[in-house]
Design an enzyme around this catalytic site. Structure first.
Site, PDB file in Angstrom:
ATOM      1  CD  GLU B  66      47.434  37.002  47.739  1.00 43.63           C
ATOM      2  OE1 GLU B  66      46.539  36.323  47.234  1.00 43.63           O
ATOM      3  OE2 GLU B  66      48.047  37.907  47.141  1.00 43.63           O
ATOM      4  CE  LYS B  79      53.099  42.281  45.896  1.00 37.63           C
ATOM      5  NZ  LYS B  79      52.611  42.966  44.667  1.00 37.63           N
ATOM      6  CB  ALA B 149      43.787  52.204  43.561  1.00 30.59           C
ATOM      7  CD  GLN B 150      46.982  48.794  38.211  1.00 30.63           C
ATOM      8  OE1 GLN B 150      47.709  48.715  37.241  1.00 30.63           O
ATOM      9  NE2 GLN B 150      47.461  48.983  39.425  1.00 30.63           N
ATOM     10  CB  THR B 211      35.984  45.603  38.699  1.00 27.23           C
ATOM     11  OG1 THR B 211      36.027  44.191  38.532  1.00 27.23           O
ATOM     12  CG2 THR B 211      35.553  46.259  37.397  1.00 27.23           C
ATOM     13  N   GLY B 236      40.471  39.856  38.185  1.00 25.60           N
ATOM     14  CA  GLY B 236      40.231  38.503  38.697  1.00 25.60           C
ATOM     15  C   GLY B 236      41.539  37.928  39.184  1.00 25.60           C
ATOM     16  CG  ASP B 237      43.458  39.800  42.192  1.00 23.87           C
ATOM     17  OD1 ASP B 237      42.358  39.542  42.704  1.00 23.87           O
ATOM     18  OD2 ASP B 237      44.142  40.774  42.493  1.00 23.87           O
ATOM     19  CE  LYS B 241      38.579  41.197  43.058  1.00 27.91           C
ATOM     20  NZ  LYS B 241      39.674  41.505  42.127  1.00 27.91           N
ATOM     21  CB  SER B 302      47.110  40.109  34.698  1.00 31.50           C
ATOM     22  OG  SER B 302      47.849  40.684  35.732  1.00 31.50           O
TER      23      SER B 302
END
Lengths: 350, 350
Positions: B66, B79, B149-150, B211, B236-237, B241, B302
């Site tokens: 992206e 980004k 990781a988050q 997750t 969920g992004d 998902k 988010s």
């Protein structure tokens, strides 16, 4: 605590401006232009393989900043490029660019490179490549109107790829023309500085327009374009910026890179949205006609497309392997355990 | 001939992964998270000043790449970020990122930086910032489901910004939970490893789901969410998902970053496109209500938005001035005469 060195996965090859210049000068600019044209030709012949989208542009009063992404099944690329015509007044480049080639399979960048020079080279290679399909047979003379940053690259590409041997230059600023004459000396080209556009286009087989003003200008009027000419129109490349009188367009067979983008950004923005244009990849694949006859006026309404940058990035990526023309850049966080990004940060020393 | 050194205009400050880690460790991660939240809050409060567009995504079988651009009148940012859930199996990061901050006035980049770490930090800062408007008063306990990781960044941000003092962890992989327990030790947090999602959410005031599986999963079922809870849904992004059962959404007051993007990519993709959601900037400006009462279920759906990256880039740009935490990168061709790009190439030595 000792900071562990980044792993090999953290690094992305980076080609700086200095290294790009060294690479091009080592290979030789004519060879680079010919090889770039071959890469673009190969990619345009497999046009349906690419994800294509008009570029994402942010326009401001002063100029534009664009992102140009594309991808095939293996690789993804994007270029960041700005266009700010007034920059030259303050000692800045009108156009600067950089770009990235990535692997589609894992999203990791394979190459990060300057693209100001590379864009100048690929634009010239694309112009000359299209002229091999569109210019009249045995074309020897090219007029170049607009003698800014792109001018010499166009002249050398047409010499190397199309056999052009005479260049007729004109710019509203005589100093720009003098610069181009100086830069093109000693290359086996006959170079003439002209005092008007009308004089420049005399006896020209190909007319290249590459001026930089961000406005509707009329660099070429209808009476200046005789039968059989090929026009290589580089400078009209964003909404509100054109170089050719509309009457020239209606007399020409128009060839474009990617019609949805050119109808917004190119000379074709002056025409109805259903005016017939031919996409060049179809000509390259033999699915559409290029030049039909000696009287036809052909026009490459060039705006620059992401697939050309993809080809250029693929070319540089292929060329730098085993050379000293890149640095390794610590761009990607690469913890021992991919889920342990925080642990990597915690273990890093100051 | 001697190659002239690049001019000052050729250089762009570059923050490598090593330098980002050193910068964050020098300032202190809690301070970085608090300051990032303040930068995001300030930018969200002037939301109408930004050019906003859903991100430009290239989806493949393996993942997504992206580009996320935005701009105000002074600065442009973008980004590059990938999301490849299967990468961890091959030792690669699921998400890596880098980004650029530029001047709108001339299009020149002002900062080029790694953003894998910076994205983890700004995501956690954004979550905790939104919770200051949405979480129940005196929230002390947060469940974190998904300990990849988050996870630790979320825990530390909620501690630093919202006063959370107890973290209840669950992951389908116990090793991920063990890693998080280890990393969060010694920070004044009470940290509990739980053996199920149901156990993790017991007594929780806030539930964070982060997750990584790229599928419609049900991390939380309706019966697990009692009245008064704030749900911070990170994972969920992208299209296809999600983490929450649809019934939770219909019981919740939903808050989002930029509705046109969240309706495509967030938990809200499960809802009709006219389901009411509130954009957070309106809450921050006092133009919409955040949490109304102690019984309300609030949900921050988010997905991450370009303005958060803009804020993060602006923050790093402000922080590195006068420090040793960046290198100068020879990214921009800068000829003496901006129109003489070719002359610059010709004069460069090998």
């Amino acid at each position: 605590m000792h900071a562990p060195a980044p792993s090999a996965l953290a690094f992305v090859p980076f080609v700086s401006v200095q290294n790009m210049m060294a690479l091009v000068n080592t290979i030789g600019i004519e060879t680079v232009l010919r090889e770039l044209a071959a890469y673009i030709d190969a990619d345009f012949r497999r046009w349906p393989d690419f994800e294509k989208t008009p570029r994402v542009a942010l326009h401001s009063v002063e100029g534009v900043i664009e992102l140009m992404p594309t991808a095939d099944a293996q690789n993804y690329s994007f270029k960041y490029v700005n266009g700010h015509p007034k920059n030259v007044r303050h000692g800045y480049q009108t156009v600067t660019a950089f770009g990235v080639l990535s692997a589609v399979s894992n999203g990791y960048p394979l190459l990060f490179t300057e693209m100001t020079l590379l864009t100048a080279l690929r634009t010239a290679a694309m112009s000359a490549l299209s002229a091999t399909y569109l210019a009249p047979k045995d074309a020897g003379t090219m007029a170049v109107i607009g003698n800014g940053a792109q001018c010499e690259f166009q002249a050398i590409a047409f010499q190397a790829i199309c056999g052009i041997n005479t260049i007729r230059l004109y710019d509203i600023d005589p100093q720009a023309t003098e610069k181009a004459v100086r830069n093109l000396a000693g290359r086996g080209l006959s170079v003439l500085a002209c005092s008007s556009s009308e004089e420049a286009v005399e006896d020209a087989d190909v007319i290249t327009t590459c001026t930089a003003d961000k406005q509707h200008a009329t660099i070429l009027t209808d009476n200046m374009v005789g039968p059989g000419i090929h026009i290589n129109a580089i400078g009209g490349d964003c909404p509100g910026k054109t170089e050719l009188h509309r009457d020239i367009l209606t007399r020409s067979s128009i060839f474009v890179e990617f019609a949805p983008q050119t109808r917004i950004e190119g000379e074709s923005q002056q025409l109805p949205s259903d005016h017939p244009v031919t996409e060049l990849w179809q000509v390259m694949r033999g699915e559409a006609e290029g030049r039909r006859d000696a009287k036809q006026i052909t026009l490459f309404d060039s705006v620059g497309f992401a697939v050309e940058d993809f080809s250029a990035l693929r070319y540089i990526h292929d060329k730098i392997g085993g050379t000293r023309f890149f640095e390794e850049l610590d761009m990607l966080a690469d913890p021992d355990d991919p889920r342990d990004l925080f642990g990597m940060l915690r273990r890093a020393t100051l």
